[in-house]
Design a protein around this motif. Structure first.
Motif, mmCIF file in Angstrom:
data_model
loop_
_atom_site.group_PDB
_atom_site.id
_atom_site.type_symbol
_atom_site.label_atom_id
_atom_site.label_comp_id
_atom_site.label_asym_id
_atom_site.label_seq_id
_atom_site.Cartn_x
_atom_site.Cartn_y
_atom_site.Cartn_z
ATOM 1 N N TRP A 1 25.663 50.127 -41.735
ATOM 2 C CA TRP A 1 24.631 50.499 -41.197
ATOM 3 C C TRP A 1 24.092 51.830 -41.628
ATOM 4 O O TRP A 1 23.124 52.388 -42.250
ATOM 5 C CB TRP A 1 24.431 50.509 -39.700
ATOM 6 N N LEU A 2 25.150 52.798 -41.519
ATOM 7 C CA LEU A 2 25.361 54.113 -41.889
ATOM 8 C C LEU A 2 25.144 54.351 -43.664
ATOM 9 O O LEU A 2 24.097 55.184 -44.057
ATOM 10 C CB LEU A 2 26.376 54.922 -41.684
ATOM 11 N N ASN A 3 25.676 53.581 -44.396
ATOM 12 C CA ASN A 3 25.845 53.697 -45.694
ATOM 13 C C ASN A 3 24.710 52.891 -46.616
ATOM 14 O O ASN A 3 24.420 53.360 -47.547
ATOM 15 C CB ASN A 3 27.063 53.501 -46.167
ATOM 16 N N GLY A 4 24.110 52.039 -46.011
ATOM 17 C CA GLY A 4 23.242 50.938 -46.634
ATOM 18 C C GLY A 4 23.924 50.232 -47.584
ATOM 19 O O GLY A 4 25.180 50.138 -47.369
ATOM 20 N N LYS A 5 23.453 49.446 -48.298
ATOM 21 C CA LYS A 5 23.993 48.772 -49.589
ATOM 22 C C LYS A 5 24.931 49.338 -50.446
ATOM 23 O O LYS A 5 24.287 50.507 -50.825
ATOM 24 C CB LYS A 5 23.045 47.409 -50.208
ATOM 25 N N GLU A 6 25.813 48.973 -51.014
ATOM 26 C CA GLU A 6 26.525 49.956 -52.109
ATOM 27 C C GLU A 6 25.380 49.974 -53.272
ATOM 28 O O GLU A 6 25.556 50.867 -54.121
ATOM 29 C CB GLU A 6 27.821 49.030 -52.456
ATOM 30 N N ASN A 7 24.719 48.832 -53.564
ATOM 31 C CA ASN A 7 23.720 48.909 -54.695
ATOM 32 C C ASN A 7 22.678 49.469 -54.250
ATOM 33 O O ASN A 7 21.633 48.993 -53.446
ATOM 34 C CB ASN A 7 23.752 47.439 -55.179
ATOM 35 N N GLY A 8 22.140 50.692 -54.730
ATOM 36 C CA GLY A 8 20.963 51.359 -54.363
ATOM 37 C C GLY A 8 19.595 50.566 -54.620
ATOM 38 O O GLY A 8 18.785 50.805 -53.843
ATOM 39 N N SER A 9 19.652 49.854 -55.773
ATOM 40 C CA SER A 9 18.383 49.036 -55.883
ATOM 41 C C SER A 9 18.273 47.947 -54.911
ATOM 42 O O SER A 9 17.094 47.726 -54.631
ATOM 43 C CB SER A 9 18.403 48.403 -57.472
ATOM 44 N N ASP A 10 19.169 47.413 -54.230
ATOM 45 C CA ASP A 10 19.095 46.557 -53.100
ATOM 46 C C ASP A 10 18.459 47.078 -52.025
ATOM 47 O O ASP A 10 17.623 46.429 -51.480
ATOM 48 C CB ASP A 10 20.383 45.745 -52.836
ATOM 49 N N ASN A 11 18.945 48.375 -51.866
ATOM 50 C CA ASN A 11 18.281 49.142 -50.560
ATOM 51 C C ASN A 11 16.693 49.387 -50.831
ATOM 52 O O ASN A 11 15.797 49.233 -50.037
ATOM 53 C CB ASN A 11 18.823 50.550 -50.314
ATOM 54 N N ILE A 12 16.321 49.817 -51.943
ATOM 55 C CA ILE A 12 14.965 49.749 -52.497
ATOM 56 C C ILE A 12 14.348 48.489 -52.608
ATOM 57 O O ILE A 12 13.170 48.700 -51.731
ATOM 58 C CB ILE A 12 14.940 50.365 -54.001
ATOM 59 N N GLU A 13 14.803 47.705 -52.671
ATOM 60 C CA GLU A 13 13.909 46.150 -52.819
ATOM 61 C C GLU A 13 13.911 45.755 -51.495
ATOM 62 O O GLU A 13 12.805 45.365 -51.125
ATOM 63 C CB GLU A 13 15.001 45.213 -53.520
ATOM 64 N N ASN A 14 14.706 46.034 -50.631
ATOM 65 C CA ASN A 14 14.544 45.808 -49.173
ATOM 66 C C ASN A 14 13.563 46.560 -48.613
ATOM 67 O O ASN A 14 12.770 46.013 -47.754
ATOM 68 C CB ASN A 14 16.001 45.702 -48.441
ATOM 69 N N CYS A 15 13.573 47.875 -48.860
ATOM 70 C CA CYS A 15 12.587 48.597 -48.306
ATOM 71 C C CYS A 15 11.050 48.290 -48.656
ATOM 72 O O CYS A 15 9.997 48.143 -47.957
ATOM 73 C CB CYS A 15 12.748 50.114 -48.680
ATOM 74 N N VAL A 16 10.895 48.030 -50.136
ATOM 75 C CA VAL A 16 9.748 47.481 -50.541
ATOM 76 C C VAL A 16 9.308 46.168 -50.001
ATOM 77 O O VAL A 16 8.145 45.965 -49.398
ATOM 78 C CB VAL A 16 10.017 47.261 -52.031
ATOM 79 N N ASN A 17 10.106 45.418 -49.714
ATOM 80 C CA ASN A 17 10.018 44.069 -49.036
ATOM 81 C C ASN A 17 9.258 44.197 -47.684
ATOM 82 O O ASN A 17 8.422 43.664 -47.179
ATOM 83 C CB ASN A 17 10.898 43.209 -48.904
ATOM 84 N N THR A 18 10.080 45.082 -46.776
ATOM 85 C CA THR A 18 9.812 45.337 -45.363
ATOM 86 C C THR A 18 8.542 46.030 -45.430
ATOM 87 O O THR A 18 7.783 45.578 -44.457
ATOM 88 C CB THR A 18 10.841 46.301 -44.964
ATOM 89 N N ILE A 19 7.955 46.836 -46.228
ATOM 90 C CA ILE A 19 6.833 47.577 -46.423
ATOM 91 C C ILE A 19 5.721 46.450 -46.543
ATOM 92 O O ILE A 19 4.728 46.320 -45.872
ATOM 93 C CB ILE A 19 6.778 48.825 -46.946
ATOM 94 N N HIS A 20 5.867 46.002 -47.759
ATOM 95 C CA HIS A 20 5.008 45.037 -48.158
ATOM 96 C C HIS A 20 4.446 43.890 -47.373
ATOM 97 O O HIS A 20 3.463 43.354 -47.290
ATOM 98 C CB HIS A 20 5.542 44.299 -49.588
ATOM 99 N N HIS A 21 5.416 43.329 -46.631
ATOM 100 C CA HIS A 21 5.445 42.126 -45.756
ATOM 101 C C HIS A 21 5.175 42.513 -44.281
ATOM 102 O O HIS A 21 4.990 41.781 -43.511
ATOM 103 C CB HIS A 21 6.663 41.222 -45.889
ATOM 104 N N HIS A 22 5.035 44.021 -43.935
ATOM 105 C CA HIS A 22 4.578 44.070 -42.654
ATOM 106 C C HIS A 22 3.182 43.961 -42.444
ATOM 107 O O HIS A 22 2.536 44.140 -43.047
ATOM 108 C CB HIS A 22 4.934 45.953 -42.560
ATOM 109 N N PRO A 23 3.182 43.257 -40.866
ATOM 110 C CA PRO A 23 1.992 42.896 -40.541
ATOM 111 C C PRO A 23 0.846 43.984 -40.305
ATOM 112 O O PRO A 23 -0.539 43.590 -40.527
ATOM 113 C CB PRO A 23 2.101 42.276 -39.148
ATOM 114 N N LEU A 24 1.287 45.074 -40.364
ATOM 115 C CA LEU A 24 0.304 46.325 -40.137
ATOM 116 C C LEU A 24 0.041 47.027 -41.540
ATOM 117 O O LEU A 24 -0.982 47.938 -41.698
ATOM 118 C CB LEU A 24 0.787 47.372 -39.187
ATOM 119 N N VAL A 25 0.293 46.623 -42.616
ATOM 120 C CA VAL A 25 0.365 47.108 -43.844
ATOM 121 C C VAL A 25 -0.850 46.162 -44.570
ATOM 122 O O VAL A 25 -0.594 45.155 -44.892
ATOM 123 C CB VAL A 25 1.622 47.321 -44.725
ATOM 124 N N PRO A 26 -1.858 46.877 -44.918
ATOM 125 C CA PRO A 26 -3.038 45.916 -45.528
ATOM 126 C C PRO A 26 -2.486 45.399 -46.726
ATOM 127 O O PRO A 26 -1.864 46.031 -47.585
ATOM 128 C CB PRO A 26 -4.216 47.255 -45.726
#
Length: 172
Positions: free
Chosen positions: A115-140
């Protein structure tokens, strides 16, 4: 990148201040149209947390049309790793790890270190963030969300696009 110079863009970045001029140059966005949310990561660990709230408010209040989740290649997590190794925290971490394994509190990941460190692979963290934002119901749907990885050694850039066919994670 061919972006409209008058378009407002939001950059979700780590705590590195030297990235702003580089991002301005690579995206061709004027400084007055750049909004930045800085956090350690960048990681959105909760789709209804404070970071996501800031993103959503920026979209509606500032008319943001594009969001960049920016990470640095080979980012150092030594400071967080050192934090979790402190003797004063070991008992607390052990207790929280027990809770993570047995009661699944609101924190994602299997252990406190994850939880504190995130995933070891930084690109996985970025991909997860992009997906979270992209698929959020309040994001047009018109808001473009991209991942951008900055190689801090030679200032090379690579865009990590989220495939359209990617399924949304559950945001409840």
């Amino acid at each position: 990148m061919n972006l409209d110079k008058n378009q407002k863009a939001l950059f979700l970045t780590g705590m590195e201040n030297e990235l702003e001029p580089i991002l301005q140059e690579v995206t061709n966005i004027r400084p007055e149209n750049m909004l930045t949310v800085q956090c350690y990561g960048p990681v959105i660990s909760n789709p209804y947390g404070d970071i996501m709230r800031s993103v959503i408010i920026a979209i509606y209040q500032e008319n943001v049309e594009e969001i960049f989740v920016v990470g640095t290649k080979d980012r150092e997590t030594a400071s967080v790793n050192a934090l979790t190794q402190l003797d004063s925290m070991k008992d607390k971490i052990q207790t929280l790890d027990y809770l993570f394994q047995n009661s699944r509190p609101e924190y994602p990941g299997g252990t406190v270190n994850e939880w504190l460190n995130g995933k070891e692979n930084g690109s996985d963290n970025i991909e997860n963030c992009v997906n979270t934002i992209h698929h959020h119901p309040l994001v047009p749907s018109y808001v473009k969300v991209r991942g951008l990885i900055v190689n801090t050694k030679d200032e090379k850039f690579s865009i990590a696009e989220v495939p359209i066919n990617k399924t949304a994670s559950t945001l409840t």
